[in-house]
Design an enzyme around this catalytic site. Structure first.
Site, PDB file in Angstrom:
ATOM      1  N   CYS A   1      -5.926 -35.272  35.499  1.00 46.89           N
ATOM      2  CA  CYS A   1      -6.431 -36.199  36.508  1.00 46.89           C
ATOM      3  C   CYS A   1      -7.780 -36.826  36.167  1.00 46.89           C
ATOM      4  O   CYS A   1      -7.866 -37.735  35.366  1.00 46.89           O
ATOM      5  CB  CYS A   1      -6.457 -35.504  37.866  1.00 46.89           C
TER       6      CYS A   1
ATOM      7  N   LYS B   1      -9.015 -27.694  33.618  1.00 46.72           N
ATOM      8  CA  LYS B   1      -9.594 -29.030  33.753  1.00 46.72           C
ATOM      9  C   LYS B   1     -11.096 -29.004  33.484  1.00 46.72           C
ATOM     10  O   LYS B   1     -11.848 -28.252  34.106  1.00 46.72           O
ATOM     11  CB  LYS B   1      -9.315 -29.540  35.171  1.00 46.72           C
TER      12      LYS B   1
ATOM     13  N   GLU C   1      -0.411 -32.281  38.688  1.00 41.43           N
ATOM     14  CA  GLU C   1      -1.523 -31.403  39.049  1.00 41.43           C
ATOM     15  C   GLU C   1      -1.205 -30.810  40.418  1.00 41.43           C
ATOM     16  O   GLU C   1      -0.566 -31.441  41.260  1.00 41.43           O
ATOM     17  CB  GLU C   1      -2.794 -32.244  39.114  1.00 41.43           C
TER      18      GLU C   1
END
Length: 288
Positions: free
Chosen positions: A172, A136, A61
């Site tokens: 994440c 995300k 990321e």
């Protein structure tokens, strides 16, 4: 829009039957503040791992610009920008698929009387026959940090095909939400990749290890997590930090077994993922 609380109808579930192995490369490094410098370093790492035979290569990321290195919106680019097309060129030249974190311009919102240009936290997905991105879904609004102030959440799941293997993508903080991983698996994901920049601090490494193993067990899929190296290396390990990386990129099998794990510093490795293990796990543990 993806609803993480709703499952797919039974007839939409697809049991993976692909047999064979995928060679996957994991790149753990520490991004800096400059997008073009990060691009050049990423391209060099992609070449290094591709030479070892990796078909799919995963970078962290925020590969394009590390967190806490300045405003993200000033360097954010769309998929036709220099960063994404530079990675695309290298991936196509080498005949591999690459997934790497970047930021794209999103919208403008007002926060505390200020106009903020938000970005999307995107996993670039690029290669010979693909050039797209996953945004995300779960922004990191936790531990007194509000990613959603500067990052617009995504809404759509992302799955791709790499040489006959179905690969899901998460980023994440998504890893704290088992429903997303199970939904990816229901849609056929045999491998789920997780670019990350995990926050360090007391107990954070232990949480990371538990969560990656937990999501593998939830989805009975391979979990491949590529993270930012820990700024300051092992000497700073365990100290509280922003979301700038803890290292410990890893590969976890569909029964929760940890097959590979990096340390705190920059590192690359290549692992063969046996897709028969996914089929066997799903027969033994039909939780989906």
């Amino acid at each position: 829009m993806f609803n993480p609380c709703s499952g797919l109808p039974v007839d939409n579930f697809r049991l993976s039957t692909y047999r064979g192995a995928m060679k996957i490369g994991v790149v753990q490094f520490e991004s800096g503040a400059d997008i073009l410098d990060n691009l050049a370093r990423a391209q060099a790492q992609i070449r290094e791992v591709a030479e070892q035979g990796a078909q799919l290569i995963v970078l962290p990321e925020a590969t394009s610009q590390a967190f806490d290195t300045g405003r993200l919106d000033t360097q954010a680019q769309q998929l036709d920008g220099e960063f994404a097309t530079g990675i695309q060129k290298t991936a196509r030249e080498l005949g591999v698929t690459v997934i790497a974190g970047m930021f794209r311009p999103a919208d403008t919102v007002e926060r505390d009387g200020k106009q903020i240009n938000r970005v999307t936290n995107t996993a670039l997905i690029t290669g010979p026959d693909i050039h797209t991105g996953y945004d995300k879904i779960h922004t990191f609004d936790a531990f007194d940090y509000r990613e959603s102030d500067t990052v617009k959440p995504g809404t759509e799941l992302s799955l791709i095909d790499v040489d006959g293997v179905t690969v899901g993508i998460a980023i994440c903080y998504d890893i704290r939400f088992p429903a997303q991983f199970q939904e990816l698996a229901r849609r056929g994901a045999q491998v789920i990749v997780v670019p990350n920049s995990w926050m360090d601090g007391p107990g954070k490494l232990e949480q990371w290890r538990i969560l990656t193993a937990g999501r593998a067990l939830d989805s009975t899929a391979w979990i491949v997590a590529a993270g930012q190296a820990r700024p300051g290396g092992e000497a700073a390990a365990g100290e509280a930090s922003g979301p700038t990386g803890i290292g410990h990129s890893c590969v976890v099998g569909p029964t929760g077994r940890r097959e590979a794990e990096a340390g705190y510093g920059p590192e690359t490795f290549v692992v063969d993922l046996d897709m028969d293990q996914v089929s066997q796990a799903r027969r033994s543990l039909p939780i989906l």
